[in-house]
Design a protein around this motif. Structure first.
Motif, PDB file in Angstrom:
ATOM      1  N   ASP A 158     -10.009  -5.034   8.275  1.00 55.38           N
ATOM      2  CA  ASP A 158     -10.393  -4.545   7.212  1.00 55.38           C
ATOM      3  C   ASP A 158     -10.216  -3.026   7.047  1.00 55.38           C
ATOM      4  OD1 ASP A 158     -11.493  -6.961   5.761  1.00 55.38           O
ATOM      5  OD2 ASP A 158     -12.941  -6.954   7.153  1.00 55.38           O
ATOM      6  N   LEU A 159     -10.223  -2.431   5.851  1.00 55.24           N
ATOM      7  CA  LEU A 159     -10.111  -0.919   5.944  1.00 55.24           C
ATOM      8  C   LEU A 159     -11.473  -0.379   6.404  1.00 55.24           C
ATOM      9  CD1 LEU A 159      -8.335   0.040   2.763  1.00 55.24           C
ATOM     10  CD2 LEU A 159      -7.380   0.054   4.943  1.00 55.24           C
ATOM     11  N   ASN A 163     -13.076   1.349   1.769  1.00 56.68           N
ATOM     12  CA  ASN A 163     -13.411  -0.009   1.709  1.00 56.68           C
ATOM     13  C   ASN A 163     -14.597   0.026   0.741  1.00 56.68           C
ATOM     14  OD1 ASN A 163     -14.277  -2.616   1.881  1.00 56.68           O
ATOM     15  ND2 ASN A 163     -14.012  -2.886   3.988  1.00 56.68           N
ATOM     16  N   VAL A 212      -3.104  -4.339  12.339  1.00 60.98           N
ATOM     17  CA  VAL A 212      -3.817  -4.454  11.088  1.00 60.98           C
ATOM     18  C   VAL A 212      -3.217  -5.689  10.198  1.00 60.98           C
ATOM     19  CG1 VAL A 212      -3.546  -1.940  10.429  1.00 60.98           C
ATOM     20  CG2 VAL A 212      -1.702  -3.517   9.697  1.00 60.98           C
ATOM     21  N   MET A 217      -2.135  -3.195   4.102  1.00 56.77           N
ATOM     22  CA  MET A 217      -2.799  -2.408   5.053  1.00 56.77           C
ATOM     23  C   MET A 217      -2.098  -1.631   5.889  1.00 56.77           C
ATOM     24  SD  MET A 217      -6.204  -4.717   6.271  1.00 56.77           S
ATOM     25  CE  MET A 217      -6.749  -2.942   7.384  1.00 56.77           C
ATOM     26  N   THR A 220      -0.943   1.354   3.996  1.00 56.27           N
ATOM     27  CA  THR A 220      -1.951   2.345   3.940  1.00 56.27           C
ATOM     28  C   THR A 220      -1.840   2.995   5.132  1.00 56.27           C
ATOM     29  OG1 THR A 220      -2.993   0.823   2.576  1.00 56.27           O
ATOM     30  CG2 THR A 220      -4.379   2.686   3.562  1.00 56.27           C
ATOM     31  N   TYR A 221      -2.116   2.412   6.472  1.00 58.51           N
ATOM     32  CA  TYR A 221      -2.406   3.452   7.611  1.00 58.51           C
ATOM     33  C   TYR A 221      -0.988   3.932   8.077  1.00 58.51           C
ATOM     34  CZ  TYR A 221      -6.928   1.614   8.611  1.00 58.51           C
ATOM     35  OH  TYR A 221      -8.149   1.319   8.165  1.00 58.51           O
ATOM     36  N   GLU A 234       1.708  -5.248  12.236  1.00 59.78           N
ATOM     37  CA  GLU A 234       1.011  -6.366  11.039  1.00 59.78           C
ATOM     38  C   GLU A 234       0.949  -7.461  11.801  1.00 59.78           C
ATOM     39  OE1 GLU A 234       2.055  -8.628   7.036  1.00 59.78           O
ATOM     40  OE2 GLU A 234       3.358  -6.901   7.631  1.00 59.78           O
ATOM     41  N   TRP A 355      -5.639  -4.567  -0.737  1.00 59.93           N
ATOM     42  CA  TRP A 355      -4.945  -4.709   0.619  1.00 59.93           C
ATOM     43  C   TRP A 355      -5.623  -6.149   1.273  1.00 59.93           C
ATOM     44  CZ3 TRP A 355      -9.443  -5.084   3.345  1.00 59.93           C
ATOM     45  CH2 TRP A 355     -10.819  -4.610   2.810  1.00 59.93           C
ATOM     46  N   GLU A 356      -6.560  -6.618   0.656  1.00 58.55           N
ATOM     47  CA  GLU A 356      -7.457  -7.744   1.126  1.00 58.55           C
ATOM     48  C   GLU A 356      -6.457  -8.795   1.438  1.00 58.55           C
ATOM     49  OE1 GLU A 356     -11.690 -10.202   0.139  1.00 58.55           O
ATOM     50  OE2 GLU A 356     -10.377  -9.168  -1.453  1.00 58.55           O
TER      51      GLU A 356
END
Length: 376
Positions: A158-159, A163, A212, A217, A220-221, A234, A355-356
């Motif tokens: 998770d972030l 988050n 991730v 996600m 995002t990273y 990923e 992102w979930e």
């Protein structure tokens, strides 16, 4: 030549959770790729659901080292109070801070480090993989890198920063549309986010790479840490083929053989919390029952897993919902999959965060059942 991976994850079988199942599957397939996993995890706390069928004994290919919770009596007391009346629940909430301190805070980090020190001397790992949730697992890997020079990879299921599930805005409603404490809550939230961002940057910069869950996600990273963009992997959720005896097409045919005189069975697997769109779902069920009262006899909805108190009260206090909806908590994983395979359709409730990626979706697809999705 087989290499050794020291895997720090605070949730592992027999703890029953999506994080635990992901870690179990990950460890299962590592030996096929030339890695021997040595897992350091926490023994189940009194307040955690466990599934004995998920327990994996040590083998020549893998080892699991469990750290016992500190102040187990405190954890048991909090669990008993949480199951009592309103006054008991309030007393239990007062134990929240010491509970978090002793269940995932510095005492646990120290115990994990001592166990990891023994594992390093015994197995000489080539790499450490630390799974976020809580961040103390990442800090343990960072300290091991500083002490022994063993590189580590950070896994984010998770972030951490950004988050909204964990960084909720809290205030007190005073009536007439006014909230007390919202401004101070906003200030505390900004301070918390700055602290988290600084800690995350330190841990990510010193790591060899990131693992991730999901494409969103990963993007995002990569955007947040451009220097690490080529080292972001990923690794989406999956399922064990041994849990599903047959191909999705064969499983779908088995569902078609169900007795049509039985009520239509819709099943939801996993936790239901306040961020899911249950209000829309419950309103649709009430509207359908109002149009056709026979719906209450012909449709059954089963939630397999934990349901938060607000949704539980909404179900128990509504005559229609209490008739049509069943709540099953603490069901072993294989039994939950059997219920899913026996269902006519599966219910998927997604949250508001893009992102979930919910872990249950892979298992839903493996069942071959129709999926009813209610999304934000």
């Amino acid at each position: 030549m087989q290499r050794t991976l020291l895997y720090l994850t605070y949730k592992f079988p027999p703890i029953l959770s999506v994080e635990s199942l992901r870690a179990k599957r990950f460890v299962r397939y590592l030996p096929e790729h030339g890695w021997r996993p040595v897992v350091i995890t926490l023994a189940p706390r009194p307040d955690q659901k466990v599934d004995g069928t998920l327990y994996q004994p040590d083998t020549e290919q893998s080892r699991v080292l469990r750290v016992e919770p500190v102040f187990r009596a405190l954890l048991r007391a909090r669990k008993r109070l949480a199951e009592g009346d309103r006054l008991s629940r309030r007393l239990g909430s007062l134990l929240g801070a010491p509970y978090r301190f002793f269940s995932v805070g510095p005492p646990v980090t120290a115990s994990v480090l001592l166990r990891a020190q023994w594992a390093i001397e015994r197995f000489a790992p080539d790499l450490v993989l630390a799974s976020f949730g809580p961040p103390s697992a990442l800090w343990a890997a960072h300290l091991l890198n500083s002490l022994h020079g063993i590189p580590y990879v950070a896994e984010f299921r998770d972030l951490w920063v950004g988050n909204e599930y964990s960084n909720k805005l809290k205030g007190t409603y005073t009536g007439r549309g006014k909230y007390a404490g919202v401004l101070s809550a906003l200030k505390r939230k900004r301070q918390l986010v700055r602290q988290q961002a600084g800690q995350e940057r330190t841990l990510v910069d010193d790591s060899r790479g990131l693992v991730v869950v999901g494409e969103q996600m990963a993007e995002t990273y990569c955007a947040r840490y451009p220097a690490k963009a080529e080292r972001v992997l990923e690794l989406s959720h999956g399922f064990d083929e041994e849990d599903f005896p047959g191909t999705p097409r064969e499983l779908a045919r088995s569902a078609a053989s169900r007795d049509r005189t039985e009520p239509i069975l819709i099943c939801h697997l996993g936790t239901v919390h306040q961020f899911r769109r249950t209000d829309t779902l419950f309103a649709a069920i009430r509207a359908a029952a109002q149009r056709n009262p026979k719906v209450t006899e012909r449709v059954r909805l089963v939630f397999v897993g934990n349901v938060d108190p607000a949704n539980r009260r909404a179900i128990e206090t509504c005559p229609v919902l209490s008739t049509m909806v069943s709540l099953l908590n603490g069901v072993p994983h294989r039994e939950a999959l059997r219920l899913a395979l026996d269902s006519d359709a599966l219910l998927l409730l997604t949250g508001p965060l893009v992102w979930e990626q919910t872990g249950k979706l892979s298992e839903y697809l493996a069942t071959g059942r129709p999926i009813l999705c209610l999304s934000h």
